[in-house]
Scaffold this active site. Structure first.
Site, PDB file in Angstrom:
ATOM      1  N   ASP A  10       4.376  13.929  14.362  1.00  0.00           N
ATOM      2  CA  ASP A  10       4.570  13.671  12.930  1.00  0.00           C
ATOM      3  C   ASP A  10       3.242  13.791  12.187  1.00  0.00           C
ATOM      4  O   ASP A  10       2.891  12.959  11.356  1.00  0.00           O
ATOM      5  CB  ASP A  10       5.177  12.285  12.711  1.00  0.00           C
ATOM      6  N   PHE A  33       8.828   3.828   9.065  1.00  0.00           N
ATOM      7  CA  PHE A  33       8.893   2.560   9.796  1.00  0.00           C
ATOM      8  C   PHE A  33       9.207   1.415   8.848  1.00  0.00           C
ATOM      9  O   PHE A  33       9.957   0.507   9.168  1.00  0.00           O
ATOM     10  CB  PHE A  33       7.553   2.334  10.497  1.00  0.00           C
ATOM     11  N   GLY A  34       8.642   1.468   7.661  1.00  0.00           N
ATOM     12  CA  GLY A  34       8.814   0.396   6.700  1.00  0.00           C
ATOM     13  C   GLY A  34       7.610   0.308   5.784  1.00  0.00           C
ATOM     14  O   GLY A  34       6.714   1.153   5.823  1.00  0.00           O
ATOM     15  N   LEU A  59       0.813  -1.217   0.000  1.00  0.00           N
ATOM     16  CA  LEU A  59       0.000   0.000   0.000  1.00  0.00           C
ATOM     17  C   LEU A  59       0.841   1.260   0.000  1.00  0.00           C
ATOM     18  O   LEU A  59       0.417   2.296  -0.482  1.00  0.00           O
ATOM     19  CB  LEU A  59      -0.929   0.015   1.226  1.00  0.00           C
ATOM     20  N   GLY A  60       2.036   1.194   0.568  1.00  0.00           N
ATOM     21  CA  GLY A  60       2.875   2.384   0.643  1.00  0.00           C
ATOM     22  C   GLY A  60       4.126   2.111   1.450  1.00  0.00           C
ATOM     23  O   GLY A  60       4.392   0.982   1.880  1.00  0.00           O
TER      24      GLY A  60
END
Length: 825
Positions: A634, A520-521, A515-516
């Protein structure tokens, strides 16, 4: 006396016949027009079950009161027009009439029977021998009432800007015409626009969109199930059927026969797939094509491929280089790529490119899968080949144009290159093949040494993996100062998933399910055995984040429940694997809509306002109303996820900070976040508080209003904050708004929201309002808002330069990566 009686009977019969003629419409039903029952401007025709209505209309928001005859959805409160008759000849009064003419045609007239539109058929029938019926599927039919109700004309054979279920595009069996959709000139002007869309009977059928007869989008060839290379539009798998009967007919059909679906060609050239949501009483946009900049026809020029996963988007395919490096590096990709080494014909080979949207103008070959490569290599003019089981062997000669890579529906494409180029390409593979065994032997030797050492030292056998237990123990310690024992995060509070379950759910973390990508990963879409859709965030070894961020995320979000916060379903900690499992958000993130020229049209002003309010309410819950006092640190467009109804949910709490009950401000030497959204006191001094999130909120407000990123440079090289401040001082605040939402009726509200955004991005933290105050400003009629002071323009030049010490590394991301790590002064 007898004569008088007969005369009286004749009069009664004539009266009855006349009355029956006037009531014929009611006898036959309200879905029909006959010679004796026309409809006037004030009347409408309704299909039998009320799905569709025909009559006179004026487009919504039109400032000119022109009348058109059209068909629209009868049960939908929002005017949704699917067909227009007199699109070129509107009526400027209410004298219009739709009727059956003496020659049997359906006509639109006004005034003194001035003809504006006609079905224009030569109907060899007598007067009063034809009639019109509006069907429940939206089709308007002109039928012969004498010859077994033969259909003489129907609106489905004359489509306009909408494709309805059971409607066809392609070659029409009756007229032998290629039926296409045509856009409106504008949203308030139904006259023919610049865009058309239709099925092209190439060697393999394809859907195309044209602007003034020039292609602007291409679907790729149909393979019997899907168009090869089509973006992620699941409707083409589940809902569409192409009747490939050598007549090139594309029919649209759905399992659900409610007809509350349609495809619409928008005045700007985008095709929207919409379905009616009965719960929200609004149209849901299921898909848009083209949906990305890579979907634009021939975006990168000949012998180049476009990929959203690469920077830059356009790259020459393997074996090719830019003809003009200076232009190419400057972002001008229209100049073609050229071969690095000319073909020799004999001795040439192929380089494989995976998951590709195949080029335009494919040629068909009868060769099977085994002989397809030979068919190409034996023809010196053949430049590429591909094989698909639904299509067979495809060959290309000449230039290869309109290619995309890394598509879920793509197939393998083989590019012809010179023999020497093939050697260059395989050299790295050979190096890997040689290196791999050596490394394997070294690894085995190292393992043997370690095992021998362990045996020699008589160390006990390794215990089972206790990573999860240790992690939760640290979580309990982390939250012990903030909550009572009953509220601390316990191992039993949050489900732990087995790694193999998540691997199965995501098809072994297949690229097609990705998905993206965040700090973080990567994040993958998955489906659990019971059918629940999930989003799985997997820690990347290359990520700057790790155990601390994962602990933060679990600690923060596992105890929070709010409609504007994404829901954490569980986590997985096995060995080195760190994964978080969330509810799946089908609309993905806000930035995917906000900064896309095509998708941003979905976000009208009311939707954007609701998104801003929802983000505020989620943030207020974090700051004041939850059991933990949390600073997100964030907050940005890519961390705002959207549900089915475009409601916002704040996500990604890996960088969040939990405050103690008596804390209002904290200091850190490790500054994390995203430049462009960071407050100045946080980026420069490491100080963060609720007002740090408020600054990010203000940037988000201005981005949502304008549809532009803060990093985007406006006139005079100003970033978004500086540009908004300039417009404020020039008294032109409303011009900041995205043209898609700019409307006089919302002018005051837009100006107020820009005002609030500027108050949130003021340089001094104490000058900024709290989130609760922002909500009050948004939702009440407060007009005497304080004057904003100059914002902090900390993103000059695109990258903020911070001093760094030896104690931390500097990892800077600008507006799209979740993690930035620098050291505060």
């Amino acid at each position: 006396m007898v004569v008088l009686l007969n005369t009286h009977c004749h009069f009664v019969l004539l009266l009855l016949a006349t009355l029956s003629c006037f009531s014929l419409k009611f006898c036959l039903g309200e879905d029909r027009i006959t010679f004796l029952t026309p409809i006037k401007d004030s009347e409408t025709l309704l299909s039998r079950s009320g799905v569709f209505r025909l009559g006179f209309l004026t487009p919504v928001n039109s400032t000119v009161h022109l009348r058109y005859v059209g068909i629209w959805y009868g049960k939908v409160p929002v005017q949704t027009v699917v067909w227009v008759a007199n699109k070129d000849t509107p009526i400027n009064d209410t004298t219009g009439v739709v009727s059956i003419s003496n020659d049997g045609n359906l006509v639109v007239t006004h005034g003194r029977n001035l003809l504006l539109w006609s079905t224009n058929l030569t109907v060899p029938v007598a007067t009063n021998a034809t009639w019109v019926q509006l069907m429940d599927n939206g089709n308007l039919r002109l039928q012969d009432n004498i010859n077994n109700r033969e259909i003489l004309w129907e609106s489905f054979e004359h489509p306009y800007n909408s494709l309805l279920p059971r409607m066809n595009l392609g070659t029409d069996n009756r007229a032998r015409e290629n039926l296409k959709l045509t856009s409106w000139r504008s949203y308030v002007d139904p006259s023919p626009g610049n865009y058309t869309a239709g099925l092209v009977p190439f060697t393999f059928p394809e859907l195309l969109i044209w602007k003034s007869n020039v292609p602007v989008w291409r679907s790729g060839p149909w393979n019997g199930q899907v168009f090869i290379g089509l973006p992620d539009v699941p409707l083409f798998i589940d809902g569409f059927n192409l009747n490939n009967d050598n007549q090139g007919t594309l029919s649209m059909s759905f399992a659900n026969d409610s007809f509350m679906y349609h495809m619409n060609l928008d005045p700007n050239g985008a095709m929207y797939f919409r379905s009616w949501n009965t719960s929200t009483r609004a149209w849901t946009v299921d898909a848009i094509i083209p949906s990305t900049t890579c979907d634009v026809y021939n975006r990168c020029g000949p012998f180049a491929s476009c990929s959203l996963k690469e920077v830059p988007l356009c790259n020459c395919i393997k074996g090719f280089v830019p003809r003009n490096n200076i232009e190419w590096n400057g972002g001008s990709w229209s100049n073609e790529c050229v071969r690095r080494v000319p073909l020799q014909c004999k001795g040439d080979g192929f380089i494989k490119m995976q998951r590709m949207k195949v080029p335009a103008n494919a040629e068909q070959s009868l060769a099977n899968e085994k002989n397809c490569p030979k068919q190409c290599i034996d023809n010196c003019s053949c430049t590429a080949y591909a094989y698909d089981r639904g299509i067979g062997c495809m060959l290309w000669s000449g230039n290869l144009v309109d290619m995309q890579s890394s598509l879920w529906s793509g197939i393998d494409l083989y590019i012809r290159v010179a023999h020497s180029e093939l050697k260059t390409h395989t050299r790295s593979k050979r190096a890997i093949m040689i290196t791999a065994p050596v490394l394997g032997v070294a690894f085995v030797a190292a393992v043997c040494v370690i095992l021998a050492c362990r045996k020699f030292k008589k160390r006990p056998a390794p215990e089972k993996d206790r990573s999860a237990e240790l992690l939760f123990k640290k979580m309990e310690e982390l939250t012990s100062d903030n909550e009572s024992a009953s509220n601390q995060v316990k191992l039993k509070d949050l489900p732990l998933f087995e790694f193999k379950v998540l691997a199965t759910a995501t098809d072994s973390f297949s690229p097609g399910n990705k998905l993206g990508q965040g700090g973080f990963g990567p994040v993958y879409k998955g489906k659990l055995p019971e059918g629940q859709e999930i989003a799985v965030k997997r820690l990347s070894r290359a990520s700057g984040q790790g155990l601390e961020e994962l602990m933060n995320e679990v600690v923060v979000i596992s105890k929070l429940q709010h409609r504007n916060l994404v829901k954490l379903l569980g986590c997985c900690i096995e060995g080195e694997e760190r994964l978080l499992v969330y509810e799946y958000m089908p609309k993905k993130s806000l930035d995917a809509y906000l900064f896309d020229p095509l998708k941003q049209k979905i976000l009208d002003w009311r939707t954007r306002f609701n998104i801003m309010e929802g983000i505020c309410r989620g943030l207020l819950y974090l700051h004041r109303d939850s059991r933990l006092k949390i600073i997100h640190r964030d907050l940005k467009a890519s961390n705002i996820l959207l549900d089915d109804n475009l409601n916002p949910k704040i996500s990604d709490f890996g960088l969040a900070r939990v405050f103690r009950a008596n804390e209002d401000e904290a200091n850190t030497r490790r500054v994390v976040g995203t430049y462009g959204y960071m407050s100045p006191e946080y980026a420069m001094e490491g100080l963060f508080s609720e007002k740090s999130d408020v600054f990010s909120l203000g940037v988000l407000f201005l981005e949502i209003i304008s549809g532009r990123k803060n990093s985007h440079k406006e006139e005079n090289n100003l970033n978004l904050l500086a540009y908004a401040w300039k417009l404020w001082n020039d008294g032109e605040v409303a011009s900041l708004a995205d043209p898609v939402v700019l409307d006089e009726s919302f002018g005051k509200e837009i100006t107020k929201c820009v005002h609030i955004g500027l108050l949130c991005v003021q340089e001094i933290a104490n000058d900024r309002p709290s989130v609760s105050t922002v909500i009050g400003m948004l939702t009440t009629e407060i007009t005497n808002l304080p004057e904003p002071k100059q914002p902090a323009f900390i993103a000059r030049g695109g990258v903020y330069e911070a001093e760094c010490s030896d104690q931390s590394s500097q990892k800077v991301s600008i507006n799209d990566v979740s993690l930035s790590t620098v050291t505060g002064r």
